[in-house]
Enzyme design. Structure first.
Site, PDB file in Angstrom:
ATOM      1  N   HIS A 102     130.608 109.979  27.417  1.00 24.63           N
ATOM      2  CA  HIS A 102     129.581 111.006  27.209  1.00 24.63           C
ATOM      3  C   HIS A 102     129.956 112.300  27.907  1.00 24.63           C
ATOM      4  CE1 HIS A 102     128.481 108.625  30.765  1.00 24.63           C
ATOM      5  NE2 HIS A 102     128.004 109.754  31.271  1.00 24.63           N
ATOM      6  N   HIS A 104     128.245 115.762  29.551  1.00 26.35           N
ATOM      7  CA  HIS A 104     127.025 116.388  30.072  1.00 26.35           C
ATOM      8  C   HIS A 104     127.070 117.880  29.740  1.00 26.35           C
ATOM      9  CE1 HIS A 104     125.967 113.060  32.985  1.00 26.35           C
ATOM     10  NE2 HIS A 104     127.271 112.835  32.900  1.00 26.35           N
TER      11      HIS A 104
HETATM   12  P1  AMP Z   1     127.397 109.313  34.235  1.00 27.83           P
HETATM   13  O1  AMP Z   1     127.100 109.091  35.675  1.00 27.83           O
HETATM   14  O2  AMP Z   1     128.346 110.452  33.957  1.00 27.83           O
HETATM   15  O3  AMP Z   1     127.835 108.006  33.630  1.00 27.83           O
HETATM   16  O4  AMP Z   1     126.061 109.769  33.575  1.00 27.83           O
HETATM   17  C1  AMP Z   1     125.136 108.922  32.994  1.00 27.83           C
HETATM   18  C2  AMP Z   1     123.938 109.776  32.709  1.00 27.83           C
HETATM   19  O5  AMP Z   1     123.080 109.061  31.856  1.00 27.83           O
HETATM   20  C3  AMP Z   1     123.126 110.178  33.942  1.00 27.83           C
HETATM   21  O6  AMP Z   1     123.032 111.585  34.006  1.00 27.83           O
HETATM   22  C4  AMP Z   1     121.766 109.519  33.699  1.00 27.83           C
HETATM   23  O7  AMP Z   1     120.709 110.329  34.146  1.00 27.83           O
HETATM   24  C5  AMP Z   1     121.759 109.367  32.199  1.00 27.83           C
HETATM   25  N1  AMP Z   1     120.948 108.299  31.654  1.00 27.83           N
HETATM   26  C6  AMP Z   1     120.825 107.029  32.107  1.00 27.83           C
HETATM   27  N2  AMP Z   1     120.004 106.309  31.309  1.00 27.83           N
HETATM   28  C7  AMP Z   1     119.607 107.148  30.321  1.00 27.83           C
HETATM   29  C8  AMP Z   1     118.759 107.011  29.178  1.00 27.83           C
HETATM   30  N3  AMP Z   1     118.131 105.863  28.898  1.00 27.83           N
HETATM   31  N4  AMP Z   1     118.569 108.083  28.377  1.00 27.83           N
HETATM   32  C9  AMP Z   1     119.177 109.254  28.654  1.00 27.83           C
HETATM   33  N5  AMP Z   1     119.988 109.455  29.711  1.00 27.83           N
HETATM   34  C10 AMP Z   1     120.202 108.418  30.532  1.00 27.83           C
END
Ligand code: AMP
Length: 139
Positions: A102, A104
């Site tokens: 993903h 950001h």
């Molecule tokens: P990372 O640490 O780069 O893997 O980022 C994962 C991101 O996913 C974090 O910014 C979380 O806030 C976000 N996240 C976790 N669960 C969900 C969800 N159900 N819907 C949307 N974002 C999420």
């Protein structure tokens, strides 16, 4: 590490978990981060089951980046900010917490600091409003 299809983004893609979606095409999906580091924090993911950038098919990566570009522009317009930060974490040591690739998209303005990563759940009504603003900016 093999891809684990029990991760939350895989569940969103299968429709088993909710998301505030802003854009979708055959290859990718964009939705609001539920624990935003700044208002407008949006995520873009490929639909392909890929744990990180190193496991991504370069063609799918290109298609996903086209969505990053398109949605990033809309987030910039919707939140009327001078800058957009694009962040992408690979591996636990780098801070990755969800093991589905993903990107950001983070609206940035001078003097507005980012909140801690993945800490505080946003108000869902606010996320819905933000998603609508980004969708309108793409129309
Ligand atoms: P990372 O640490 O780069 O893997 O980022 C994962 C991101 O996913 C974090 O910014 C979380 O806030 C976000 N996240 C976790 N669960 C969900 C969800 N159900 N819907 C949307 N974002 C999420």
């Amino acid at each position: 590490m093999a891809y684990d299809d029990g991760n939350i983004f895989a569940k969103i893609l299968r429709g088993e978990a909710p998301a505030f979606k802003v854009f979708e095409d055959d290859y990718s999906l964009a939705f609001m981060d539920v624990m935003p580091q700044v208002p407008g924090h949006t995520l873009v993911i490929p639909k392909d089951p890929t744990e990180d950038i190193f496991h991504a098919n370069p063609v799918i990566l290109g298609q996903t980046m086209a969505t990053v570009q398109k949605v990033g522009e809309a987030v910039k317009k919707a939140f009327d900010v001078p800058g957009i930060m694009i962040a992408q974490l690979n591996g636990q040591a780098a801070g990755q917490t969800v093991f589905h690739l993903h990107f950001h998209l983070l609206p940035r303005s001078q003097g507005i600091e980012l909140q801690m990563h993945a800490r505080e759940m946003a108000d869902f009504g606010e996320l819905e409003t933000h998603a609508a603003r980004i969708k309108a900016a793409m129309a």
